[in-house]
Design a protein around this motif. Structure first.
Motif, PDB file in Angstrom:
ATOM      1  N   LEU A 273       9.387  81.546  37.542  1.00 41.39           N
ATOM      2  CA  LEU A 273       8.780  79.998  37.562  1.00 41.39           C
ATOM      3  C   LEU A 273       7.280  79.869  37.722  1.00 41.39           C
ATOM      4  O   LEU A 273       6.597  79.274  37.041  1.00 41.39           O
ATOM      5  CB  LEU A 273       9.452  78.994  38.542  1.00 41.39           C
ATOM      6  N   TYR A 274       6.846  80.913  38.820  1.00 41.95           N
ATOM      7  CA  TYR A 274       5.325  80.980  38.741  1.00 41.95           C
ATOM      8  C   TYR A 274       4.434  81.481  37.425  1.00 41.95           C
ATOM      9  O   TYR A 274       3.575  81.022  37.105  1.00 41.95           O
ATOM     10  CB  TYR A 274       5.107  82.136  39.859  1.00 41.95           C
ATOM     11  N   GLY A 275       5.372  82.303  36.764  1.00 42.52           N
ATOM     12  CA  GLY A 275       4.695  82.642  35.438  1.00 42.52           C
ATOM     13  C   GLY A 275       4.591  81.796  34.492  1.00 42.52           C
ATOM     14  O   GLY A 275       3.490  81.806  33.791  1.00 42.52           O
ATOM     15  N   VAL A 276       5.679  81.064  34.407  1.00 37.51           N
ATOM     16  CA  VAL A 276       5.552  79.793  33.575  1.00 37.51           C
ATOM     17  C   VAL A 276       4.798  78.952  34.041  1.00 37.51           C
ATOM     18  O   VAL A 276       3.909  78.273  33.078  1.00 37.51           O
ATOM     19  CB  VAL A 276       6.978  79.312  33.517  1.00 37.51           C
TER      20      VAL A 276
ATOM     21  N   TRP B 231       1.571  77.696  31.737  1.00 35.12           N
ATOM     22  CA  TRP B 231       1.247  76.255  31.312  1.00 35.12           C
ATOM     23  C   TRP B 231      -0.082  75.830  31.888  1.00 35.12           C
ATOM     24  O   TRP B 231      -0.818  75.093  31.057  1.00 35.12           O
ATOM     25  CB  TRP B 231       2.553  75.584  31.706  1.00 35.12           C
ATOM     26  N   SER B 232      -0.800  76.257  32.893  1.00 36.16           N
ATOM     27  CA  SER B 232      -1.857  75.782  33.456  1.00 36.16           C
ATOM     28  C   SER B 232      -2.887  76.419  32.539  1.00 36.16           C
ATOM     29  O   SER B 232      -4.168  75.885  32.599  1.00 36.16           O
ATOM     30  CB  SER B 232      -1.934  75.862  34.961  1.00 36.16           C
ATOM     31  N   ARG B 233      -2.942  77.388  32.027  1.00 35.25           N
ATOM     32  CA  ARG B 233      -3.905  77.879  31.091  1.00 35.25           C
ATOM     33  C   ARG B 233      -3.902  77.253  29.683  1.00 35.25           C
ATOM     34  O   ARG B 233      -4.848  77.645  28.631  1.00 35.25           O
ATOM     35  CB  ARG B 233      -3.665  79.364  30.954  1.00 35.25           C
ATOM     36  N   THR B 234      -2.642  76.462  29.221  1.00 38.63           N
ATOM     37  CA  THR B 234      -2.733  75.938  27.942  1.00 38.63           C
ATOM     38  C   THR B 234      -3.691  74.780  27.881  1.00 38.63           C
ATOM     39  O   THR B 234      -4.095  74.168  29.029  1.00 38.63           O
ATOM     40  CB  THR B 234      -1.213  75.384  27.792  1.00 38.63           C
ATOM     41  N   SER B 235      -4.184  74.682  26.596  1.00 35.18           N
ATOM     42  CA  SER B 235      -5.279  73.448  26.522  1.00 35.18           C
ATOM     43  C   SER B 235      -4.489  72.094  26.862  1.00 35.18           C
ATOM     44  O   SER B 235      -3.304  71.800  26.636  1.00 35.18           O
ATOM     45  CB  SER B 235      -5.888  73.622  25.130  1.00 35.18           C
ATOM     46  N   LEU B 236      -5.306  71.071  27.223  1.00 38.10           N
ATOM     47  CA  LEU B 236      -4.876  69.778  27.694  1.00 38.10           C
ATOM     48  C   LEU B 236      -4.484  69.252  26.368  1.00 38.10           C
ATOM     49  O   LEU B 236      -3.444  68.481  26.430  1.00 38.10           O
ATOM     50  CB  LEU B 236      -6.041  68.916  28.259  1.00 38.10           C
TER      51      LEU B 236
END
Length: 63
Positions: free
Chosen positions: A3-6, A10-15
């Motif tokens: 879950l941490y990896g996901v 996700w947090s590195r994905t563009s807005l």
């Protein structure tokens, strides 16, 4: 993948991509299970957050 990896990916994905994923997911859930009352609340929160971030993004892009 944990879950941490996901969450990290996700947090590195563009807005913009996150917004599109949210719109598509919300539309699909609204069409598939309209009887879920939680979807309405999530939709209102999503649209409110989108309205809050839009002026900031607009200001950053217009500079």
């Amino acid at each position: 993948m944990t879950l941490y990896g996901v969450f990290k990916k996700w947090s590195r994905t563009s807005l913009v991509l996150r917004i599109l994923v949210g719109l598509i997911t919300g539309a699909c859930l609204g069409l598939i299970v309209p009887q879920w009352k939680g979807i309405d609340i999530l939709g209102v929160v999503f649209v409110s957050a989108l309205k809050a971030i839009a002026p900031v993004v607009w200001a950053l892009l217009s500079v």
